[in-house]
Scaffold this active site. Structure first.
Site, PDB file in Angstrom:
ATOM      1  N   HIS A  48       0.823  -1.209   0.000  1.00  8.82           N
ATOM      2  CA  HIS A  48       0.000   0.000   0.000  1.00  8.82           C
ATOM      3  C   HIS A  48       0.857   1.259   0.000  1.00  8.82           C
ATOM      4  O   HIS A  48       2.057   1.193   0.252  1.00  8.82           O
ATOM      5  CB  HIS A  48      -0.947   0.025   1.210  1.00  8.82           C
ATOM      6  CG  HIS A  48      -0.249   0.092   2.524  1.00  8.82           C
ATOM      7  ND1 HIS A  48       0.017  -1.037   3.272  1.00  8.82           N
ATOM      8  CD2 HIS A  48       0.248   1.137   3.239  1.00  8.82           C
ATOM      9  CE1 HIS A  48       0.635  -0.697   4.386  1.00  8.82           C
ATOM     10  NE2 HIS A  48       0.794   0.625   4.395  1.00  8.82           N
ATOM     11  N   GLU A  63      -3.585   3.589   2.228  1.00  4.38           N
ATOM     12  CA  GLU A  63      -3.845   3.651   3.666  1.00  4.38           C
ATOM     13  C   GLU A  63      -3.926   5.114   4.078  1.00  4.38           C
ATOM     14  O   GLU A  63      -2.990   5.882   3.847  1.00  4.38           O
ATOM     15  CB  GLU A  63      -2.707   2.982   4.435  1.00  4.38           C
ATOM     16  CG  GLU A  63      -2.780   3.176   5.938  1.00  4.38           C
ATOM     17  CD  GLU A  63      -1.492   2.792   6.631  1.00  4.38           C
ATOM     18  OE1 GLU A  63      -1.051   3.567   7.507  1.00  4.38           O
ATOM     19  OE2 GLU A  63      -0.917   1.735   6.301  1.00  4.38           O
ATOM     20  N   ASN A  99      -4.024  10.653  12.701  1.00  8.88           N
ATOM     21  CA  ASN A  99      -3.515  10.757  14.070  1.00  8.88           C
ATOM     22  C   ASN A  99      -4.480  11.634  14.854  1.00  8.88           C
ATOM     23  O   ASN A  99      -4.739  12.780  14.468  1.00  8.88           O
ATOM     24  CB  ASN A  99      -2.105  11.347  14.077  1.00  8.88           C
ATOM     25  CG  ASN A  99      -1.108  10.410  13.428  1.00  8.88           C
ATOM     26  OD1 ASN A  99      -1.032   9.236  13.782  1.00  8.88           O
ATOM     27  ND2 ASN A  99      -0.366  10.906  12.454  1.00  8.88           N
ATOM     28  N   HIS A 157       2.512  11.749  -5.954  1.00 13.69           N
ATOM     29  CA  HIS A 157       1.085  11.630  -6.259  1.00 13.69           C
ATOM     30  C   HIS A 157       0.672  10.174  -6.341  1.00 13.69           C
ATOM     31  O   HIS A 157       1.506   9.282  -6.440  1.00 13.69           O
ATOM     32  CB  HIS A 157       0.744  12.357  -7.569  1.00 13.69           C
ATOM     33  CG  HIS A 157       1.374  11.755  -8.785  1.00 13.69           C
ATOM     34  ND1 HIS A 157       2.573  12.186  -9.287  1.00 13.69           N
ATOM     35  CD2 HIS A 157       0.966  10.751  -9.607  1.00 13.69           C
ATOM     36  CE1 HIS A 157       2.886  11.480 -10.356  1.00 13.69           C
ATOM     37  NE2 HIS A 157       1.931  10.592 -10.575  1.00 13.69           N
ATOM     38  N   GLU A 164      -3.297  11.858  -9.851  1.00 16.73           N
ATOM     39  CA  GLU A 164      -3.236  11.879 -11.308  1.00 16.73           C
ATOM     40  C   GLU A 164      -4.297  10.928 -11.844  1.00 16.73           C
ATOM     41  O   GLU A 164      -4.383   9.781 -11.412  1.00 16.73           O
ATOM     42  CB  GLU A 164      -1.856  11.429 -11.786  1.00 16.73           C
ATOM     43  CG  GLU A 164      -1.712  11.420 -13.295  1.00 16.73           C
ATOM     44  CD  GLU A 164      -0.346  10.930 -13.739  1.00 16.73           C
ATOM     45  OE1 GLU A 164       0.030  11.242 -14.878  1.00 16.73           O
ATOM     46  OE2 GLU A 164       0.352  10.238 -12.963  1.00 16.73           O
TER      47      GLU A 164
END
Length: 145
Positions: free
Chosen positions: A5, A55, A59, A79, A122
């Site tokens: 990820h 992901e 916080n 990006h 993008e």
């Protein structure tokens, strides 16, 4: 080795989650709230390859009331890129949700937008570029991406 990820930190988990689900059409694959660590992780995958996830790391506000961490302009991240079925339709959909098309798809192939936390996205047309069409063909760039 297996790619898992990309992680981005966000200040507004709900707004950024809506951007990825309602805006881009990704699906939430899992979520973890960690009270001890004071953070939430939410994972999203694209319908065609949900195993390659994004992901979002949120916080929680500091318990002592101090201001949240400043993540900067997010330009150091680069990006995320998505291949889309109809770049014009997706850009129109994002605009209807209040998203600014920073680099319009004038060429029928590529556009850039940003998430609520300023992460550049993008968008690339699947296959051959679409024929130039208005309002995109004459729309100028806005801001930075």
């Amino acid at each position: 080795m297996k790619y898992l990820h990309a992680m981005i930190r966000v200040h507004d988990l709900d707004a950024t989650s809506r951007f990825f689900t309602d805006g881009l059409g990704l699906r939430q694959t899992r979520r973890m709230d960690n009270e001890a660590g004071r953070f939430t992780l939410v994972y999203f995958g694209a319908p065609e390859n949900p195993e390659a996830e994004i992901e979002l790391t949120y916080n929680w506000p500091p318990a002592d009331g101090s201001p949240p961490e400043d993540y900067g302009s997010a330009r150091n991240f680069g990006h995320l890129a998505f291949a889309v079925d109809d770049i014009y339709a997706l850009c129109a959909h994002l605009q209807s949700q209040g998203v600014t098309i920073l680099r319009p798809p004038r060429d029928g192939r590529m556009a850039f937008v940003r998430t609520p936390d300023l992460i550049s996205i993008e968008l690339l047309q699947k296959g051959a570029a679409l024929a130039p069409a208005e309002p995109w063909a004459s729309m100028p760039n806005t801001g930075s991406w």
